[in-house]
Design a protein around this motif. Structure first.
Motif, short mmCIF file in Angstrom:
data_model
loop_
_atom_site.label_atom_id
_atom_site.label_comp_id
_atom_site.label_asym_id
_atom_site.label_seq_id
_atom_site.Cartn_x
_atom_site.Cartn_y
_atom_site.Cartn_z
N UNK A 90 -53.98 -125.47 13.26
CA UNK A 90 -53.43 -126.19 12.83
C UNK A 90 -51.89 -126.30 13.03
N UNK A 91 -51.40 -125.59 14.24
CA UNK A 91 -50.85 -125.59 14.90
C UNK A 91 -50.45 -126.19 15.79
N UNK B 192 -53.53 -125.00 5.99
CA UNK B 192 -52.31 -126.45 5.48
C UNK B 192 -51.31 -126.44 6.51
N UNK B 193 -50.78 -127.62 6.86
CA UNK B 193 -49.57 -128.00 7.44
C UNK B 193 -49.04 -129.18 7.23
N UNK C 108 -53.28 -119.10 5.03
CA UNK C 108 -54.13 -119.37 3.23
C UNK C 108 -53.70 -119.72 2.57
N UNK C 109 -54.91 -120.08 1.08
CA UNK C 109 -54.27 -120.60 0.05
C UNK C 109 -52.72 -119.08 -0.71
N UNK C 110 -52.13 -119.57 -0.97
CA UNK C 110 -51.27 -119.16 -1.54
C UNK C 110 -50.45 -117.99 -0.21
N UNK C 111 -50.23 -118.16 0.84
CA UNK C 111 -49.94 -117.21 1.76
C UNK C 111 -48.39 -117.88 2.15
N UNK D 58 -46.78 -124.33 8.85
CA UNK D 58 -48.11 -124.32 8.60
C UNK D 58 -48.39 -122.88 7.50
N UNK D 59 -49.03 -123.16 7.03
CA UNK D 59 -49.93 -121.67 5.81
C UNK D 59 -50.90 -121.85 5.97
#
Length: 472
Positions: A323-324, A402-403, A415-418, A412-413
């Protein structure tokens, strides 16, 4: 940004063409061509700074139009990226958000393997740019890679707005690869005798180019929409020969092959440009060029070495599946001689969902539901500044990630809820310094946007376990 000074200096000597002007009443609507490379990195073309690979025809496109320094794919892998391009929906809303899915789609096997895996596919309620343009009177053609069918027989290009399709499908093994023994012609399988029994007679990128040239010739009265979905330079690495790199001292054979694959892609693009010029269509045709995600088809030692040897990600962090920036930032060029200023460079952030509204705007077709915006105003005026908007991505391998891009900020995330990582791309395009702790208000705003843009679906329900991208 990285390499921006190089790009500007390369284009600075080009005389500026007349500014973009809308077609006058009674004149033809523009033809639209989208040329898509496969797994070619931001740094794999000379115009974006490559010092080892020559791409004179891709450079020619940039010199005749507008080069975007901050253009993005729809996803860090093939299937969801192409879905975003075709439907105008980002991966928080799109049908296809990974090459595999948690639910929906259909189960199938790859090759001679017995392992079942689930691939998503477009459904009748999904609508593509080809359908909208077809409804507006355009003749539509897809040559090459579709990748939105999965294992569903009713998810082929002719079912989604393409009058003509010559290429390959996920569900037809014999049509795949660089030396296919068969090719789809709409819904019919056609033999390629030159490649029968493992022979390497006809190279798929060259077949695609000839099919595209034929489509242009037969539809030159226009208007037409042509999508040229090249394989190159996706693995496996193979080419008819080493091309102009045969005598490169110190280069390994696979390095010569990778460069040759991009060479044959570039030669094909040159033939398309020459065809348009010979037919008197160059000033009546808008051409888009991009890649579907970052470099390195699989995270193997060999492919990492190749990507690093060519600096395929242009000094950015990450590769395909990341995602980077190195995973999603790609070459983005739009050319329309005489309408878009020649040699223009734009720093406006753009991404694949923008293509559908842009194409419809250029064609004068009815607007459609989309997560993108029309880029026409920026093509009209290269100095135009963009209002900050949220560009959004999600992906499911190795887990939900996600990004988002908002102005100069990139989040950028992993992991979920990270926790969100935050980067200021205006001073840190390599995403080397996480500044989330220094800007909690920005983090909160982007987190709110991410929550808004992610909508669970049958294919990707919440909570979303790993989907697992297995190819392409």
């Amino acid at each position: 940004m990285i390499r921006r000074e190089f790009i500007i200096s390369t284009l600075a000597a080009i005389a500026t063409a007349p500014a973009f002007a809308a077609p006058q009443p009674g004149t033809r609507r523009p033809n639209i061509i989208f040329i898509l490379a496969d797994d070619m990195g931001w740094g794999d073309t000379a115009i974006y700074g490559s010092t080892k690979i020559r791409t004179p025809n891709i450079d020619r496109l940039a010199k005749s139009g507008m080069l975007f320094t901050q253009g993005y794919a729809g996803a860090p892998v093939c299937g969801p990226s192409r879905c975003a391009l075709m439907t105008g929906q980002h991966t928080g809303h799109a049908r296809i958000r990974d090459n595999t899915s948690v639910g929906g789609g259909r189960l199938g096997t790859k090759g001679k393997g017995k392992e079942l895996w689930r691939r998503p596919n477009l459904l009748p309620e999904d609508h593509t740019v080809a359908q909208y343009l077809q409804g507006a009177g355009y003749r539509t053609g897809l040559m090459g890679k579709w990748h939105l069918d999965g294992f569903e027989p009713n998810a082929t290009p002719p079912k989604f707005g393409f009058d003509e399709f010559k290429g390959w499908l996920i569900q037809q093994e014999s049509t795949q690869g660089y030396w296919p023994s068969q090719r789809m012609h709409n819904e019919k399988l056609v033999d390629i005798p030159e490649n029968a029994n493992g022979k390497h007679g006809l190279y798929e990128p060259n077949i695609l180019t000839e099919d595209a040239l034929d489509f242009i010739e037969r539809n030159k009265a226009g208007p037409f929409f042509l999508f040229a979905g090249y394989n190159s330079p996706h693995s496996p690495y193979t080419a008819p020969d080493f091309g102009p790199y045969a005598d490169k001292a110190g280069w390994a054979d696979d390095e010569k092959t990778y460069a040759a694959m991009i060479h044959y892609l570039d030669v094909g693009i040159g033939k398309l440009l020459d065809k348009l010029a010979a037919a008197g269509l160059d000033k009546d045709t808008v051409i888009f060029f991009a890649s579907d995600n970052g470099p390195r088809s699989e995270p193997t030692a060999q492919q990492t070495r190749l990507a690093d040897f060519f600096d395929s990600n242009g000094g950015l962090t990450g590769y395909k599946r990341d995602m980077y920036e190195g995973g999603i930032r790609d070459p983005w060029i739009v050319s329309w001689p005489g309408r878009i200023p020649a040699g223009a460079v734009s720093d406006v952030p753009v991404y694949f969902p923008d293509f559908l509204p842009t194409a419809l705007d250029l064609a004068g077709a009815a607007a459609a539901k989309t997560d993108g915006v029309s880029l026409k105003p920026f093509l009209v005026d290269p100095q135009r500044k963009a209002e900050d908007r949220l560009l959004y991505w999600e992906y499911y391998d190795p887990e939900f990630r996600q990004a988002a891009r908002w102005g100069k900020w990139k989040a950028v995330r992993l992991k979920r809820n990270g926790a969100l990582e935050l980067y200021d791309l205006s001073v840190d395009p390599k995403e080397s310094r996480n500044v989330a702790a220094q800007h909690p208000e920005i983090v909160a705003k982007i987190a709110e946007g991410m929550a808004r843009e992610h909508v669970a679906s049958v294919e990707y329900p919440d909570p979303a376990p790993k989907a697992g991208s297995k190819e392409s």
